[in-house]
Design a protein around this motif. Structure first.
Motif, PDB file in Angstrom:
ATOM      1  N   GLN A  32       0.827  -1.207   0.000  1.00  0.00           N
ATOM      2  CA  GLN A  32       0.000   0.000   0.000  1.00  0.00           C
ATOM      3  C   GLN A  32       0.863   1.259   0.000  1.00  0.00           C
ATOM      4  OE1 GLN A  32      -2.554   0.634   3.434  1.00  0.00           O
ATOM      5  NE2 GLN A  32      -4.151   1.510   2.139  1.00  0.00           N
ATOM      6  N   ILE A  33       1.902   1.272   0.817  1.00  0.00           N
ATOM      7  CA  ILE A  33       2.798   2.437   0.852  1.00  0.00           C
ATOM      8  C   ILE A  33       3.470   2.625  -0.504  1.00  0.00           C
ATOM      9  CG2 ILE A  33       4.909   3.358   1.890  1.00  0.00           C
ATOM     10  CD1 ILE A  33       4.058   1.825   4.470  1.00  0.00           C
ATOM     11  N   ASN A  34       3.925   1.524  -1.100  1.00  0.00           N
ATOM     12  CA  ASN A  34       4.570   1.598  -2.410  1.00  0.00           C
ATOM     13  C   ASN A  34       3.605   2.164  -3.449  1.00  0.00           C
ATOM     14  OD1 ASN A  34       6.568  -0.814  -4.357  1.00  0.00           O
ATOM     15  ND2 ASN A  34       6.348   1.385  -4.502  1.00  0.00           N
ATOM     16  N   SER A  35       2.342   1.741  -3.387  1.00  0.00           N
ATOM     17  CA  SER A  35       1.340   2.252  -4.325  1.00  0.00           C
ATOM     18  C   SER A  35       1.131   3.754  -4.135  1.00  0.00           C
ATOM     19  CB  SER A  35       0.019   1.508  -4.114  1.00  0.00           C
ATOM     20  OG  SER A  35      -0.980   2.005  -4.970  1.00  0.00           O
ATOM     21  N   GLY A  36       1.093   4.206  -2.875  1.00  0.00           N
ATOM     22  CA  GLY A  36       0.921   5.630  -2.611  1.00  0.00           C
ATOM     23  C   GLY A  36       2.095   6.451  -3.094  1.00  0.00           C
ATOM     24  N   LEU A  37       3.316   5.967  -2.868  1.00  0.00           N
ATOM     25  CA  LEU A  37       4.508   6.681  -3.326  1.00  0.00           C
ATOM     26  C   LEU A  37       4.591   6.707  -4.845  1.00  0.00           C
ATOM     27  CD1 LEU A  37       7.145   5.333  -0.768  1.00  0.00           C
ATOM     28  CD2 LEU A  37       6.019   7.565  -0.777  1.00  0.00           C
ATOM     29  N   ASN A  38       4.091   5.665  -5.471  1.00  0.00           N
ATOM     30  CA  ASN A  38       4.056   5.638  -6.937  1.00  0.00           C
ATOM     31  C   ASN A  38       3.117   6.714  -7.469  1.00  0.00           C
ATOM     32  OD1 ASN A  38       2.340   4.268  -9.447  1.00  0.00           O
ATOM     33  ND2 ASN A  38       4.565   4.020  -9.637  1.00  0.00           N
ATOM     34  N   GLY A  39       1.948   6.851  -6.837  1.00  0.00           N
ATOM     35  CA  GLY A  39       1.003   7.871  -7.273  1.00  0.00           C
ATOM     36  C   GLY A  39       1.489   9.283  -6.991  1.00  0.00           C
ATOM     37  N   LEU A  40       2.243   9.458  -5.897  1.00  0.00           N
ATOM     38  CA  LEU A  40       2.725  10.791  -5.528  1.00  0.00           C
ATOM     39  C   LEU A  40       3.958  11.212  -6.309  1.00  0.00           C
ATOM     40  CD1 LEU A  40       2.346  10.706  -1.646  1.00  0.00           C
ATOM     41  CD2 LEU A  40       1.234  12.325  -3.190  1.00  0.00           C
ATOM     42  N   PHE A  41       4.933  10.322  -6.372  1.00  0.00           N
ATOM     43  CA  PHE A  41       6.243  10.696  -6.912  1.00  0.00           C
ATOM     44  C   PHE A  41       6.688   9.839  -8.090  1.00  0.00           C
ATOM     45  CE2 PHE A  41       6.310  11.318  -2.211  1.00  0.00           C
ATOM     46  CZ  PHE A  41       6.234  12.705  -2.211  1.00  0.00           C
ATOM     47  N   GLY A  42       5.846   8.916  -8.520  1.00  0.00           N
ATOM     48  CA  GLY A  42       6.220   8.042  -9.621  1.00  0.00           C
ATOM     49  C   GLY A  42       7.269   7.015  -9.254  1.00  0.00           C
ATOM     50  N   ILE A  43       7.451   6.769  -7.953  1.00  0.00           N
ATOM     51  CA  ILE A  43       8.432   5.778  -7.505  1.00  0.00           C
ATOM     52  C   ILE A  43       8.001   4.394  -7.973  1.00  0.00           C
ATOM     53  CG2 ILE A  43       9.448   4.665  -5.467  1.00  0.00           C
ATOM     54  CD1 ILE A  43       9.258   7.336  -4.043  1.00  0.00           C
ATOM     55  N   THR A  81      -5.780  -4.332  -4.617  1.00  0.00           N
ATOM     56  CA  THR A  81      -6.386  -3.771  -3.404  1.00  0.00           C
ATOM     57  C   THR A  81      -5.494  -2.738  -2.737  1.00  0.00           C
ATOM     58  OG1 THR A  81      -5.530  -5.652  -2.155  1.00  0.00           O
ATOM     59  CG2 THR A  81      -7.787  -5.822  -2.941  1.00  0.00           C
ATOM     60  N   ALA A  82      -4.179  -2.836  -2.961  1.00  0.00           N
ATOM     61  CA  ALA A  82      -3.255  -1.911  -2.304  1.00  0.00           C
ATOM     62  C   ALA A  82      -3.444  -0.480  -2.790  1.00  0.00           C
ATOM     63  CB  ALA A  82      -1.812  -2.352  -2.535  1.00  0.00           C
ATOM     64  N   THR A  83      -3.956  -0.327  -4.000  1.00  0.00           N
ATOM     65  CA  THR A  83      -4.106   1.027  -4.539  1.00  0.00           C
ATOM     66  C   THR A  83      -5.481   1.622  -4.279  1.00  0.00           C
ATOM     67  OG1 THR A  83      -3.613   2.344  -6.532  1.00  0.00           O
ATOM     68  CG2 THR A  83      -5.045   0.435  -6.828  1.00  0.00           C
ATOM     69  N   ALA A  84      -6.364   0.874  -3.618  1.00  0.00           N
ATOM     70  CA  ALA A  84      -7.756   1.300  -3.456  1.00  0.00           C
ATOM     71  C   ALA A  84      -7.877   2.663  -2.781  1.00  0.00           C
ATOM     72  CB  ALA A  84      -8.528   0.251  -2.659  1.00  0.00           C
ATOM     73  N   LEU A  85      -7.173   2.851  -1.663  1.00  0.00           N
ATOM     74  CA  LEU A  85      -7.284   4.110  -0.923  1.00  0.00           C
ATOM     75  C   LEU A  85      -6.840   5.289  -1.771  1.00  0.00           C
ATOM     76  CD1 LEU A  85      -7.757   5.701   1.713  1.00  0.00           C
ATOM     77  CD2 LEU A  85      -5.392   5.147   2.352  1.00  0.00           C
ATOM     78  N   PHE A  86      -5.775   5.120  -2.532  1.00  0.00           N
ATOM     79  CA  PHE A  86      -5.221   6.243  -3.297  1.00  0.00           C
ATOM     80  C   PHE A  86      -6.046   6.523  -4.554  1.00  0.00           C
ATOM     81  CE2 PHE A  86      -1.746   4.117  -0.996  1.00  0.00           C
ATOM     82  CZ  PHE A  86      -1.495   5.119  -0.081  1.00  0.00           C
TER      83      PHE A  86
END
Length: 561
Positions: free
Chosen positions: A249-260, A428-433
């Motif tokens: 989930q954290i990785n998915s959020g960082l991907n959406g924020l910074f393209g990590i 499911t990890a990207t659901a919140l973002f």
């Protein structure tokens, strides 16, 4: 030999429990790396056998735990204080609730707050369309086409169709069933037993202590050690699954924020950061570390909740929270006994959801139970049960209502925007973002959410480290810090090694392990109810079982005589 090794390392623990548990965890990691397919195949087969043949045992068990807790709270045993009749709580109600929340369910709220309601909204559990929804996920084109074809699926007469209003109600009911009173009954039962045997009989915070009414002094022998070792391993695996899910989930959020990039190296780095923070918190101790982080996190979580309410459809959500309470209360009794006995399309839906949840949750029961017991000295059994069941469940009801109904409303207005990534793609990890992209100040709120997720998983990790060390350290309530640091690091190593070896597939394999490991914990929980009642009857004088007013009157009569 183990005693010499313990002294050489400067440890203060039960060497048999400590070193055996650590060795088994390391061996399992090694086998998972070297023989991933074989380990996965073995536990997958065992897991399917448990779900198929003993799923009913899990369902009945959790419902029985909840019924027992309500009975003991409102019985005459509810007057008994954990620590003696003159004991009083060490922590305020607010601080107590904050630590309960962060240790037990905070991670679940962030991960499943959007993902679970959307899954059930698209695939209503009682409709029997599980197989057809899975086929559509593979054959449908775009997310919009997937949503349109879901709406066209014919549901059996009287059942909810995908993405319908009836499906929305059913989604909230099932979500609250999974994360409401039943989940917290799994935590509360062992917590109550740990607190009683620690504060009334002076026994160590170990799972084996619960069985003193049956085993007597043999809790210090081989049988007791086997029970404690199993509890340690179950806790490590349960925490490892959660760390893995949190990392995704954290990785998915960082991907959406910074393209990590989403990948193993990033996920291992995330685990390293979370483990480092958890280790620092462990070193600081319960009051300075876990308590401070828990209070910070509950404040941030409430802030995120209020943001969704105010920035979303406020009136709709306020009405929805009240309606969801009624939905949950009306659904809790039938769902408590529903066993998916007549699946419409072969193997039922419940094995992959409810049975897995209960098995996974009960592997956390020693960890959460001992932690809750550790912070609950001085409370009466009634206060303890109603507090541990009531406060977190009330917050969970509001949380899942707000996030779940908001997600459903967004899907209604923008077909495919959430069911596409969460259900069709299974992410499911990207659901919140994906959900937060529909709100103002998206980047800021997503960044805040990533931070909250990190702290939630940190508090779970350092709480687990504290508890696992208590499980292995015998009568030592505050053992050397290095021992707690060891368990914090090992939790991170287990999750990181599995991700490095095979990625998400390893976590799926670990979920199968957790489902199998949950079985002996259910047997232990059944015995816990018997042992607790037997111990109270042996220990507590009749006078202490009287209501407070009756005790005051009795004391006054004695003084007058």
């Amino acid at each position: 030999m183990l005693d010499k090794l313990q002294r050489a390392l400067g440890l203060k623990t039960n060497p048999t429990i400590f070193f055996t548990s650590a060795a088994l965890a390391i061996v399992f990691v090694g086998l998972s790396v070297l023989f991933t397919d074989e380990v996965d195949r073995t536990f997958r087969g065992a897991s399917e056998a448990v779900k198929t043949n003993l799923g009913w045992f899990y369902i009945l068990g959790v419902t029985s735990f909840l019924g027992f807790l309500l009975w003991i709270a409102f019985s005459r045993f509810g007057h008994v204080r954990l620590g003696g009749k003159d004991a009083r709580p060490e922590y305020s109600n607010i601080a107590w609730f904050g630590m309960l929340f962060a240790a037990g369910i905070g991670t679940i709220l962030m991960f499943w707050g959007v993902a679970e309601p959307i899954n059930h909204f698209a695939n209503p559990p009682l409709s029997g369309l599980n197989g057809q929804v899975a086929d559509l996920s593979e054959s449908a084109g775009s997310s919009e086409q997937f949503a349109q074809r879901l709406r066209e699926l014919p549901a059996p007469e009287g059942a909810a169709g995908p993405l319908s209003e009836q499906a929305a109600t059913e989604a909230i009911g099932f979500t609250m069933y999974h994360f409401g009173f039943h989940t917290w009954a799994i935590f509360t039962l062992p917590a109550l037993a740990f607190a009683y045997f620690a504060y009334r009989r002076g026994l160590p915070f170990r799972v084996s202590s619960i069985f003193q009414p049956i085993l007597g002094d043999r809790i210090n022998g081989p049988i007791g050690k086997i029970v404690d070792i199993a509890a340690v391993i179950g806790t490590l695996f349960g925490v490892a699954v959660s760390i893995g899910l949190g990392t995704l989930q954290i990785n998915s959020g960082l991907n959406g924020l910074f393209g990590i990039e989403i990948g193993k190296s990033t996920q291992i780095a995330i685990i390293a950061v979370v483990t480092t923070i958890a280790t620092i918190s462990v070193v600081l101790g319960l009051d300075k570390g876990i308590k401070w982080l828990s209070n910070l996190n509950i404040g941030l979580a409430v802030g995120l909740l209020l943001f969704v309410i105010l920035a979303g459809s406020t009136v709709f959500l306020l009405r929805g929270v009240i309606e969801s309470a009624g939905t949950y209360l009306s659904a809790i009794v039938p769902l408590s006994f529903w066993n998916d006995a007549l699946p419409a399309d072969g193997w039922g839906w419940q094995g992959s959801w409810t049975v897995f949840y209960w098995a996974w949750t009960i592997t956390w029961a020693p960890f959460v139970g001992i932690f809750v017991a550790r912070i609950s000295k001085g409370r009466s059994i009634r206060e303890f049960v109603l507090g541990v069941l009531g406060a977190p469940v009330a917050f969970s009801l509001v949380w899942f209502s707000v996030f779940g109904l908001s997600a459903i409303n967004i899907e209604w207005e923008n077909p495919g925007s959430l069911v596409g990534p969460v259900v069709q793609q299974g992410d499911t990890a990207t659901a919140l973002f994906a959900f937060l992209e529909n709100f103002p100040a998206t980047e800021f709120v997503m960044a805040l959410s990533v931070f909250v997720v990190v702290i939630f998983f940190t508090t779970s990790s350092d709480s687990a480290s504290l508890v696992v060390d208590m499980l292995t350290s015998g009568n030592t309530l505050n053992p050397p810090t290095r021992q707690r640091v060891f368990w914090a690091v090992l939790e991170g190593v287990v999750a990181a090694t599995l991700i490095a070896a095979t990625g998400q597939e390893a976590l799926q394999a670990l979920e199968q392990v957790v489902t199998v490991i949950g079985l002996p914990f259910f047997v232990i929980a059944y015995l816990t109810m018997y042992c607790l009642v037997k111990a109270i009857k042996q220990d507590v004088p009749e006078e202490e079982l009287l209501p407070r007013r009756a005790r005051v009157v009795l004391e006054a009569r004695r003084n007058s005589d």
